[in-house]
Design an enzyme around this catalytic site. Structure first.
Site, PDB file in Angstrom:
ATOM      1  N   ARG A 121      -4.032 -10.054   4.310  1.00  0.00           N
ATOM      2  CA  ARG A 121      -4.286 -10.081   2.757  1.00  0.00           C
ATOM      3  C   ARG A 121      -3.050  -9.421   2.088  1.00  0.00           C
ATOM      4  O   ARG A 121      -2.698  -8.186   2.280  1.00  0.00           O
ATOM      5  CB  ARG A 121      -5.479  -9.142   2.609  1.00  0.00           C
ATOM      6  CG  ARG A 121      -5.825  -8.989   1.393  1.00  0.00           C
ATOM      7  CD  ARG A 121      -7.294  -8.422   1.012  1.00  0.00           C
ATOM      8  NE  ARG A 121      -7.757  -8.176  -0.158  1.00  0.00           N
ATOM      9  CZ  ARG A 121      -7.240  -7.503  -1.180  1.00  0.00           C
ATOM     10  NH1 ARG A 121      -6.252  -6.622  -1.014  1.00  0.00           N
ATOM     11  NH2 ARG A 121      -7.914  -7.540  -2.491  1.00  0.00           N
TER      12      ARG A 121
ATOM     13  N   LYS B 205       0.887  -1.178  -0.052  1.00  0.00           N
ATOM     14  CA  LYS B 205      -0.070   0.123   0.009  1.00  0.00           C
ATOM     15  C   LYS B 205       0.966   1.388   0.106  1.00  0.00           C
ATOM     16  O   LYS B 205       1.993   1.199   0.310  1.00  0.00           O
ATOM     17  CB  LYS B 205      -0.937   0.046   1.077  1.00  0.00           C
ATOM     18  CG  LYS B 205      -1.905  -1.089   0.950  1.00  0.00           C
ATOM     19  CD  LYS B 205      -3.560  -0.653   1.521  1.00  0.00           C
ATOM     20  CE  LYS B 205      -4.405  -1.685   1.095  1.00  0.00           C
ATOM     21  NZ  LYS B 205      -5.576  -1.962   1.952  1.00  0.00           N
TER      22      LYS B 205
HETATM   23  C1  9MG Z   1      -9.998  -5.433  -1.920  1.00  0.00           C
HETATM   24  N1  9MG Z   1      -9.188  -4.638  -0.722  1.00  0.00           N
HETATM   25  C2  9MG Z   1      -8.150  -3.878  -1.055  1.00  0.00           C
HETATM   26  N2  9MG Z   1      -7.574  -3.430   0.045  1.00  0.00           N
HETATM   27  C3  9MG Z   1      -8.144  -4.380   1.041  1.00  0.00           C
HETATM   28  C4  9MG Z   1      -7.925  -4.366   2.303  1.00  0.00           C
HETATM   29  O1  9MG Z   1      -7.135  -3.757   3.043  1.00  0.00           O
HETATM   30  N3  9MG Z   1      -8.810  -5.178   3.246  1.00  0.00           N
HETATM   31  C5  9MG Z   1      -9.819  -5.759   2.487  1.00  0.00           C
HETATM   32  N4  9MG Z   1     -10.610  -6.665   3.323  1.00  0.00           N
HETATM   33  N5  9MG Z   1     -10.105  -5.842   1.111  1.00  0.00           N
HETATM   34  C6  9MG Z   1      -9.175  -4.951   0.282  1.00  0.00           C
END
Ligand code: 9MG
Length: 276
Positions: free
Chosen positions: A255, A221
């Site tokens: 994730r 990010k």
């Molecule tokens: C789809 N998506 C993109 N970034 C995300 C994040 O930080 N959390 C979740 N649950 N979905 C995300």
């Protein structure tokens, strides 16, 4: 809570779990031209599973700031065949969508988790999720993807994000989504500055104290770019550090894009922690 109920699966959260990201968008797996190559996307998902991903998050609509929205038919055409195939192969599949019709179709095709960056706020989304037996990941987002990074503001980001997520979880329980199907996510980068994101990472224990498992998505990010000065393609080390920082503060699921490296980092971290 130690077991997350996800349709026919139960995910044991006594150790941290890894969600692999599968963006089924033309810019992610192009055939060399303007079209999305489904086989390349499936191969990538299979690679992530072989590398130790516990679940695969399939998304057909980009939520990056400024990304073009996609209509329901287009999103269905992208995600359903991929979800169907991965579920047939036995994978635990999550669908990353805000749209109620996509939620229903994805679960019918085998998805066992609904990951909604909008926390089931679109009309009909709560009811769609409640009509399934899938787990739900409720994410906090201030504003909407197109403009959310313009000038995000909070009086107290931790208090507001926590209160929002607890309210959304209570709304889920009110329509029959049991507590052991609910995951909370502070939504790093979704209407948040670097300072907001850092405050939320530090405060993860306050989210964990709600009793719901917490998912953290920090992989590649822009906040990591702001800290390191590196572009998205060069944020592996930063993403691993962020994943460990989140897990150390109680996150149950991370994730990530880089599954193999994250799985290794978590193996070392959990081994060290178990030895203590
Ligand atoms: C789809 N998506 C993109 N970034 C995300 C994040 O930080 N959390 C979740 N649950 N979905 C995300």
């Amino acid at each position: 809570m130690t077991m997350l109920r996800c349709g026919p699966h139960a995910l044991d959260l006594t150790r941290p779990r890894v969600m692999g990201i599968l963006n089924v968008t033309p810019d992610s797996f192009s055939d060399g031209g303007r079209f999305f190559d489904r086989e390349r996307a499936l191969d990538h998902a299979r690679r992530m599973l072989a590398d130790g991903a516990d679940l695969i998050d399939v998304g057909g609509e980009s939520t990056r700031p400024g990304a073009a929205p996609i209509d329901e038919a287009g999103e269905l055409a992208r995600v359903i065949p991929v979800i169907d195939e991965l579920a047939r192969e036995g994978a635990l599949v999550s669908v990353d969508t805000m749209k109620p019709a996509v939620m229903r179709a994805a679960v019918a095709a085998g998805a066992a988790m609904i990951n909604d960056v909008n926390a089931l706020r679109l009309p009909g989304a709560l009811e769609a999720a409640a009509s399934t037996d899938a787990a739900v990941c409720l994410m906090h987002m201030q504003g909407e993807p197109r403009t959310m990074q313009d000038a995000p503001q909070y009086d107290d980001v931790v208090v507001q994000v926590r209160a929002f997520l607890v309210e959304r979880a209570q709304s889920c329980e009110a329509v029959g989504i049991a507590r052991d199907r609910i995951v909370l996510d502070p939504g790093f980068g979704f209407g948040k500055t670097l300072a907001h994101n850092l405050a939320l990472v530090r405060a993860l224990p306050e989210l964990v104290s709600t009793g719901y498992p917490v998912l953290a998505g920090l992989s590649r990010k822009s906040s990591l770019g702001a800290i390191t000065g590196r572009p998205g393609s060069d944020r592996l080390a930063a993403s691993l550090a962020a994943a460990l920082a989140a897990v150390a503060r109680g996150a149950s699921i991370v994730r990530v894009h880089d599954v193999r490296e994250t799985v290794d980092a978590l193996k070392v971290w959990t081994t060290v922690e178990a030895a203590g």
